[in-house]
Write a protein that holds these residues in place. Structure first.
Motif, PDB file in Angstrom:
ATOM      1  N   PHE A 133       0.847  -1.187   0.000  1.00 30.55           N
ATOM      2  CA  PHE A 133       0.000   0.000   0.000  1.00 30.55           C
ATOM      3  C   PHE A 133       0.885   1.242   0.000  1.00 30.55           C
ATOM      4  O   PHE A 133       1.654   1.453   0.936  1.00 30.55           O
ATOM      5  CB  PHE A 133      -0.893   0.013   1.240  1.00 30.55           C
ATOM      6  N   VAL A 134       0.776   2.060  -1.035  1.00 30.19           N
ATOM      7  CA  VAL A 134       1.494   3.323  -1.108  1.00 30.19           C
ATOM      8  C   VAL A 134       0.443   4.419  -0.970  1.00 30.19           C
ATOM      9  O   VAL A 134      -0.308   4.703  -1.910  1.00 30.19           O
ATOM     10  CB  VAL A 134       2.265   3.466  -2.441  1.00 30.19           C
ATOM     11  N   ALA A 135       0.371   5.018   0.237  1.00 27.67           N
ATOM     12  CA  ALA A 135      -0.662   6.016   0.524  1.00 27.67           C
ATOM     13  C   ALA A 135      -0.400   7.297  -0.256  1.00 27.67           C
ATOM     14  O   ALA A 135       0.753   7.644  -0.529  1.00 27.67           O
ATOM     15  CB  ALA A 135      -0.700   6.307   2.015  1.00 27.67           C
ATOM     16  N   PRO A 136      -1.472   8.007  -0.616  1.00 23.61           N
ATOM     17  CA  PRO A 136      -1.293   9.285  -1.299  1.00 23.61           C
ATOM     18  C   PRO A 136      -0.657  10.305  -0.362  1.00 23.61           C
ATOM     19  O   PRO A 136      -0.743  10.174   0.859  1.00 23.61           O
ATOM     20  CB  PRO A 136      -2.718   9.699  -1.682  1.00 23.61           C
ATOM     21  N   LYS A 137      -0.034  11.308  -0.921  1.00 17.39           N
ATOM     22  CA  LYS A 137       0.661  12.302  -0.119  1.00 17.39           C
ATOM     23  C   LYS A 137      -0.291  13.256   0.589  1.00 17.39           C
ATOM     24  O   LYS A 137       0.072  13.866   1.568  1.00 17.39           O
ATOM     25  CB  LYS A 137       1.643  13.081  -0.992  1.00 17.39           C
TER      26      LYS A 137
END
Length: 155
Positions: A133-137
């Motif tokens: 999971f790469v969360a949004p900034k």
């Protein structure tokens, strides 16, 4: 198409890119889906033994629904595998959204989301395994789980 290759009428289409109704033993593989009117994939009405793999979903709101509605009990037997996906960029929710049944969600890449990535209701079993999971900034993101554990009756 129904048993014996017989064409069967279905209800009016609601804008899903791929829609399974009461289907068994289906494999959906190597697709790029985006910007559909409704969901990208819906698996409903008692569908089971479904594998959805190696797909790229992007630019969409409600991505994948597993289970028809809260009152449709036949979906308790649903079994779906969601594996080797690339979700994103530009999507909001339902990767997947599971009602009833069982979903194994494994080895997927989630490149940002707005509302939630994996969700469930109506007491489903969801096994999330080896996902990235790469969360949004922007915005705050959190991991929320709910596990019901029964305690033995001492009487």
């Amino acid at each position: 198409m129904g048993p014996g290759a017989k064409l069967m009428p279905i209800s009016q289409m609601d804008g899903d890119a791929i829609r399974l109704l009461g289907s068994t033993k289906v494999w959906i593989d190597h697709n790029t889906l985006y910007r559909s009117e409704d969901g990208l994939i819906d698996v409903t009405l008692g569908s089971t033994n479904i594998t959805i793999s190696n797909n790229w979903f992007r630019d969409h709101d409600k991505v994948m629904l597993l289970g028809h509605d809260d009152d449709y009990n036949d979906d308790k037997n649903m079994k779906v595998i969601v594996v080797y996906y690339r979700f994103g960029p530009n999507f909001n929710q339902r990767m997947p959204r599971v009602r009833h049944g069982y979903a194994h969600v494994a080895n997927n890449l989630y490149l940002g989301w707005e509302i939630y990535a994996i969700g469930g209701s109506m007491n489903p079993s969801v096994k999330s395994q080896s996902n990235l999971f790469v969360a949004p900034k922007i915005g705050s993101k959190e991991i929320a789980t709910s596990e019901e554990q029964s305690t033995p009756n001492k009487d």
